[in-house]
Motif scaffolding. Structure first.
Motif, short mmCIF file in Angstrom:
data_model
loop_
_atom_site.label_atom_id
_atom_site.label_comp_id
_atom_site.label_asym_id
_atom_site.label_seq_id
_atom_site.Cartn_x
_atom_site.Cartn_y
_atom_site.Cartn_z
N ASP A 1 0.84 -1.21 0.00
CA ASP A 1 0.00 0.00 0.00
C ASP A 1 0.86 1.25 0.00
O ASP A 1 0.57 2.23 -0.69
CB ASP A 1 -0.92 0.01 1.22
CG ASP A 1 -2.04 -1.01 1.11
OD1 ASP A 1 -2.34 -1.44 -0.02
OD2 ASP A 1 -2.61 -1.39 2.15
N TYR A 2 1.94 1.22 0.79
CA TYR A 2 2.85 2.35 0.87
C TYR A 2 3.53 2.60 -0.49
O TYR A 2 3.62 3.73 -0.96
CB TYR A 2 3.90 2.07 1.94
CG TYR A 2 4.90 3.19 2.18
CD1 TYR A 2 4.56 4.31 2.93
CD2 TYR A 2 6.20 3.11 1.67
CE1 TYR A 2 5.48 5.32 3.16
CE2 TYR A 2 7.12 4.12 1.89
CZ TYR A 2 6.75 5.21 2.64
OH TYR A 2 7.66 6.22 2.85
N ALA A 3 3.98 1.52 -1.12
CA ALA A 3 4.65 1.65 -2.42
C ALA A 3 3.69 2.20 -3.47
O ALA A 3 4.04 3.11 -4.24
CB ALA A 3 5.19 0.29 -2.86
N LYS A 4 2.48 1.68 -3.52
CA LYS A 4 1.50 2.14 -4.50
C LYS A 4 1.12 3.60 -4.26
O LYS A 4 1.00 4.39 -5.22
CB LYS A 4 0.24 1.26 -4.43
CG LYS A 4 0.39 -0.10 -5.07
CD LYS A 4 -0.93 -0.86 -5.01
CE LYS A 4 -0.83 -2.18 -5.75
NZ LYS A 4 -2.10 -2.96 -5.67
N ARG A 5 0.92 3.95 -3.02
CA ARG A 5 0.54 5.33 -2.68
C ARG A 5 1.62 6.32 -3.08
O ARG A 5 1.35 7.38 -3.66
CB ARG A 5 0.25 5.41 -1.18
CG ARG A 5 -0.34 6.74 -0.73
CD ARG A 5 -0.88 6.66 0.68
NE ARG A 5 0.15 6.37 1.66
CZ ARG A 5 0.19 5.24 2.35
NH1 ARG A 5 -0.70 4.29 2.14
NH2 ARG A 5 1.14 5.04 3.25
N ASN A 6 2.87 5.95 -2.80
CA ASN A 6 3.97 6.85 -3.15
C ASN A 6 4.14 6.97 -4.67
O ASN A 6 4.42 8.06 -5.19
CB ASN A 6 5.27 6.36 -2.52
CG ASN A 6 5.27 6.53 -1.01
OD1 ASN A 6 4.39 7.17 -0.45
ND2 ASN A 6 6.24 5.94 -0.34
N TYR A 7 3.99 5.86 -5.36
CA TYR A 7 4.12 5.90 -6.82
C TYR A 7 3.01 6.74 -7.45
O TYR A 7 3.25 7.51 -8.38
CB TYR A 7 4.10 4.48 -7.39
CG TYR A 7 4.28 4.44 -8.89
CD1 TYR A 7 5.41 4.96 -9.50
CD2 TYR A 7 3.30 3.88 -9.71
CE1 TYR A 7 5.58 4.94 -10.88
CE2 TYR A 7 3.46 3.84 -11.09
CZ TYR A 7 4.60 4.37 -11.66
OH TYR A 7 4.76 4.35 -13.02
N THR A 8 1.81 6.59 -6.93
CA THR A 8 0.68 7.40 -7.42
C THR A 8 0.95 8.89 -7.20
O THR A 8 0.69 9.72 -8.08
CB THR A 8 -0.63 7.00 -6.71
OG1 THR A 8 -0.91 5.64 -6.99
CG2 THR A 8 -1.79 7.87 -7.17
N ASN A 9 1.50 9.22 -6.05
CA ASN A 9 1.82 10.62 -5.76
C ASN A 9 2.90 11.15 -6.69
O ASN A 9 2.82 12.29 -7.17
CB ASN A 9 2.29 10.75 -4.31
CG ASN A 9 2.73 12.16 -3.97
OD1 ASN A 9 1.93 13.08 -3.88
ND2 ASN A 9 4.04 12.36 -3.82
N ILE A 10 3.93 10.33 -6.95
CA ILE A 10 5.01 10.74 -7.87
C ILE A 10 4.42 11.07 -9.24
O ILE A 10 4.75 12.09 -9.85
CB ILE A 10 6.07 9.62 -7.98
CG1 ILE A 10 6.84 9.49 -6.67
CG2 ILE A 10 7.03 9.91 -9.13
CD1 ILE A 10 7.73 8.26 -6.60
N LYS A 11 3.54 10.20 -9.71
CA LYS A 11 2.93 10.42 -11.03
C LYS A 11 2.12 11.72 -11.05
O LYS A 11 2.25 12.54 -11.96
CB LYS A 11 2.03 9.24 -11.41
CG LYS A 11 2.78 7.98 -11.75
CD LYS A 11 1.94 7.01 -12.56
CE LYS A 11 0.74 6.53 -11.81
NZ LYS A 11 -0.04 5.53 -12.60
#
Length: 396
Positions: free
Chosen positions: A286-296
């Motif tokens: 969840d942490y990885a997905k959330r951070n990647y979504t924010n980066i995008k």
């Protein structure tokens, strides 16, 4: 005929009665030097008072009083050793209710291995359960660690940094079996040393748990077309020693996330997880997905395309470690100083530096006449020594 002995008078304030000393006397030994307490049977015909081993001999008058004395002795021993009692009680209060502790044994053992008194005090303050381990158990565990580490000092350094790693378990058979297993699947001593240094809890895992992760990694390897499972496992564990203290479910989910996020084929995915992507396999999904979504979202707002974002993150997957606010604040800081987003995309490692470091270095470089808008921004992520040399050169 049983010989008579003069009575031994012990102050009642200490919780003991006046007693005789016949053969086979049941007595309590309290050992100042070794800090351990136990009941024993004396089979000699006389009692010998030895200053280095014995304190008092007697029969307890009151359990509560006796327990209080034992606790007082433990506290005095720890205070004399320089232990932070408040910290120790806060971390593991149950230790202070034990009738048997071995704080002095532990001290002498660690001193013999090269630890300083200050380090020993710090170890006990942060992990007081260490004083419950026996000398025999400590020696056995130390010998097993020495099968991996090159010197006693290396082990002392690990204990200073992470006392839990050594004292968390006293199951030496499990430790020995784990070491044998890791060697059997092709892990080198260098790899085991890295594991013990960075993720020592791995060796407290059950053997079955470690087998489960290794077998899972081997199956991933074969499914991606790699023909050397031992080499694959060795690379993954060496790059990410924390992976063995995570669940196979988490690692599997992260591998699937990386493949879908970057639209990778088997060969590309294999290269990623054997290389820079290995380090994020143990993150919360969840942490990885959330951070990647924010980066995008952040980079889209600055005019980047989907392809550019994928290329940017793929070139340096570690940025997925950055939580939303940290990533956004660092990007904003750089943009405010007229650094172009394309410069950041070309030098993603600048995001490794803390926000305060970025701000101070930008200020120093600008004051030295360095134009960050048109020049290479990599000095923002250089080591301090290299950066200072650059700054000195700019200032002439």
């Amino acid at each position: 005929m049983v010989p008579s002995y003069p009575p031994i008078s012990i102050p009642k304030g200490l919780g003991y009665l006046t007693i005789m000393a016949p053969r086979n006397l049941l007595y309590m030994r309290s050992n100042f030097l070794l800090g351990s307490r136990c009941w024993m049977i004396r089979f000699s015909t006389e009692i010998l008072f030895k200053s280095v081993s014995f304190r008092l001999f007697g029969v307890k008058r009151n359990n509560a009083d006796g327990e209080s004395l034992e606790k007082d002795e433990l506290l005095n021993n720890l205070l004399t050793m320089g232990v932070d009692i408040d910290m120790a009680k806060k971390r593991q209060p149950g230790v202070f209710n034990r009738m048997v502790t071995n704080e002095q044994d532990l001290k002498m053992f660690l001193l013999s291995k090269g630890a300083s008194k200050q380090v020993i005090a710090s170890i006990i303050s942060r992990y007081p359960r260490a004083i419950t381990r026996t000398s025999e158990s400590l020696s056995k565990r130390w010998d097993l660690w020495r099968k991996i580490m090159a010197s006693d000092l290396e082990i002392v350094n690990i204990l200073e940094r992470s006392p839990e790693s050594f004292f968390r378990s006293n199951n030496n058979l499990n430790l020995e079996n784990n070491i044998k297993f890791f060697y059997s699947v092709g892990l080198t001593r260098k790899c085991l040393c890295r594991l013990l240094t960075n993720a020592p809890r791995t060796f407290s895992n059950s053997l079955d748990l470690n087998k489960q992760m290794v077998e899972f990694l081997q199956s991933v390897c074969l499914s991606l077309g790699h023909k050397d499972p031992a080499d694959f496992v060795r690379k993954i564990i060496f790059k990410n020693p924390f992976i063995l203290i995570r669940s196979t479910k988490r690692v599997k989910t992260n591998i699937e996330f990386l493949q879908s996020a970057f639209s990778l084929n088997s060969e590309e995915l294999l290269a990623l997880i054997c290389g820079p992507g290995a380090e994020i396999l143990d993150l919360s999904n969840d942490y990885a997905k959330r951070n990647y979504t924010n980066i995008k979202e952040k980079l889209f707002s600055l005019g980047c395309t989907e392809e550019e974002v994928q290329k940017f993150v793929f070139s340096y997957p570690d940025m997925i470690y950055l939580a939303e606010k940290k990533f956004n604040d660092k990007i904003d800081c750089l943009i405010q100083e007229k650094i172009n987003i394309s410069q950041i995309m070309e030098s993603p490692r600048v995001l490794d530096s803390s926000l305060s470091t970025l701000k101070s270095r930008i200020k120093e470089l600008v004051n030295a006449g360095y134009n960050l808008s048109t020049s290479n921004i990599t000095p923002l992520s250089w080591s301090l020594k290299r950066y200072k040399a650059k700054l000195k050169k700019l200032n002439g």
